[in-house]
Write an enzyme that holds these catalytic residues in place. Structure first.
Site, PDB file in Angstrom:
ATOM      1  N   GLU A  52     -13.398  -1.088  20.800  1.00 47.51           N
ATOM      2  CA  GLU A  52     -14.015  -2.393  20.584  1.00 47.51           C
ATOM      3  C   GLU A  52     -14.813  -2.401  19.282  1.00 47.51           C
ATOM      4  OE1 GLU A  52     -16.224  -3.441  24.179  1.00 47.51           O
ATOM      5  OE2 GLU A  52     -14.901  -2.147  25.357  1.00 47.51           O
ATOM      6  N   GLU A  87     -18.241 -12.447  24.845  1.00 45.92           N
ATOM      7  CA  GLU A  87     -18.658 -11.933  26.142  1.00 45.92           C
ATOM      8  C   GLU A  87     -20.174 -12.027  26.233  1.00 45.92           C
ATOM      9  OE1 GLU A  87     -18.719  -7.715  28.697  1.00 45.92           O
ATOM     10  OE2 GLU A  87     -17.668  -7.829  26.772  1.00 45.92           O
TER      11      GLU A  87
END
Length: 421
Positions: free
Chosen positions: A225, A336
């Site tokens: 990520e 997120e």
């Protein structure tokens, strides 16, 4: 893209200037209590203060910091309060890993075909570079971890790790993402604009990133990520920061943010992972975006990270992973947040700009020029992009395609509102 003014003053990106650290204060209080009296308790209060345990914890933190913060050749004081250490590249935390001990960073890999590449420029997009200071060649800039940083975490063991994410709808994690799956993927690329979303409580965060994923959302999830995030618990402020992450067991015991464990090998002397980004985008004003490329080196199998038009940040060695040692089975792009439901209501933590996708350019957050890397190391437009918002009344997403932006989407939202109680 056009740039707005520095975010530092507007997003509260500051640290205490006191020379007495939080660790020192706690340690001093504990020592005074130890010398003053033994453990005490009350018959009306079941809580017992145990100074011996507190001292043991603080000694563990000090030993942990000694291992983590490596000797540096130069130290730079950032305007936002961060301390950046210029650490010899072969002494960085990655080389504490048993499989990397005694090694040095690898040479640059073969880049994906079709990737626009220019000679790396001095892209100063972080606060610590604003004074003109830089780290010498042969070193990597590392944000120093402090006692206060560790004390904000729930435990030393969980410091630098994400709250466990089992799937896209549990554990308080909420998403608005574009994704592809059903094929073999060897990388991903996108440009995303940077904002300074408001985060309601220190234990929540808001981020925008690329996920390269393989395995299931059970115990064997592998992810790589990279993106930007606002995380008061991790960094002690509300500024957006450039970050990386990895896990090979669904965020349980492996992996971490940035360089807070051995794993990611940094090769760049100009970018400090975990440092604040400046400028940021402004509502109805200038937009500032960053381009990120993650791809698997076809010759050696390691996963590399590139920033902008050619700056190699570093790589995740292939041996860190099980499934991703081969390829990814899913790629996600998007936002997120963590919703802890403060006061029993949905959080007001913002995703992206804090505005819904329908508001469009200059108001909503975006990802543009979404691409993936195929089996032959070709960078191609993302095929069959799907979009998903698991709490669309709180945060939503709208996809599209155009000549200039390729595949793109707008996403984000304010969190709690009349339709998101």
């Amino acid at each position: 893209m056009a740039s707005s003014s520095c975010c530092c003053s507007s997003c509260g990106c500051f640290k205490s200037s006191s020379s007495i650290t939080g660790f020192s204060i706690v340690l001093l209080v504990a020592l005074l209590l130890v010398s003053a009296s033994p453990v005490f308790s009350s018959s009306t209060n079941s809580t017992t203060f145990r100074p011996g345990e507190e001292l043991h914890k603080l000694r563990r933190i000090k030993a942990y910091l000694k291992r983590l913060n490596k000797p540096s050749l130069k130290t730079i004081q950032s305007p936002d309060g961060d301390v950046i250490d210029c650490v010899p590249s072969h002494l960085q935390p990655a080389f504490d890993h048993p499989k990397l001990k005694g090694q040095k960073p690898l040479d640059p890999p073969e880049r994906p075909k079709g990737a626009a590449f220019s000679n790396p420029t001095d892209e100063s997009f972080q606060q610590w570079r604003s004074s003109g200071e830089s780290c010498p060649e042969g070193t990597v800039p590392i944000r120093r971890t402090t006692e206060t940083d560790v004390l904000r975490a729930s435990s030393i063991k969980r410091f630098g790790r994400k709250p466990i994410r089992r799937d896209s709808s549990s554990g308080g994690h909420e998403h608005a993402v574009g994704y592809v799956m059903g094929d073999q993927y060897y990388g991903a690329k996108a440009s995303l604009n940077v904002w300074a979303p408001k985060v309601t409580t220190p234990s929540e965060f808001s981020l925008s990133q690329i996920w390269v994923i393989s395995g299931s959302f059970g115990n064997d999830l592998n992810t790589i990520e990279a993106g930007w995030q606002v995380s008061p618990e991790l960094y002690g402020d509300d500024c957006p920061r450039f970050f990386t992450y990895w896990t090979t067991d669904a965020y349980q015991a492996t992996g971490c943010y940035n360089l807070l464990c051995s794993g990611f090998v940094q090769t760049n002397s100009k970018i400090a992972i975990g440092a604040a980004i400046s400028p940021t985008s402004a509502y109805t004003g200038g937009q500032f975006d960053i381009s990120l490329l993650v791809w698997k080196d076809p010759n050696h199998g390691h996963w590399w990270l590139q920033f902008g038009s050619g700056l190699l940040v570093g790589y995740w060695p292939s041996f860190l992973f099980s499934h991703l040692a081969n390829h990814a089975s899913m790629v996600q792009f998007g936002g997120e947040i963590v919703n802890t439901r403060p006061d029993g209501f949905h959080t007001s933590t913002q995703m992206g700009s804090g505005h819904f996708a329908g508001q469009g350019f200059g108001k909503a957050s975006y990802f543009r020029n979404l691409q993936v890397v195929d089996w032959d190391n070709n960078l191609i437009p993302v095929p069959g992009l799907r979009v998903l918002a698991d709490h669309p009344n709180c945060y939503d997403i709208r996809g599209g395609a155009s000549g200039g932006w390729g595949n793109y989407f707008y996403y984000g939202g304010p969190g709690r509102n009349v339709r998101c109680p």
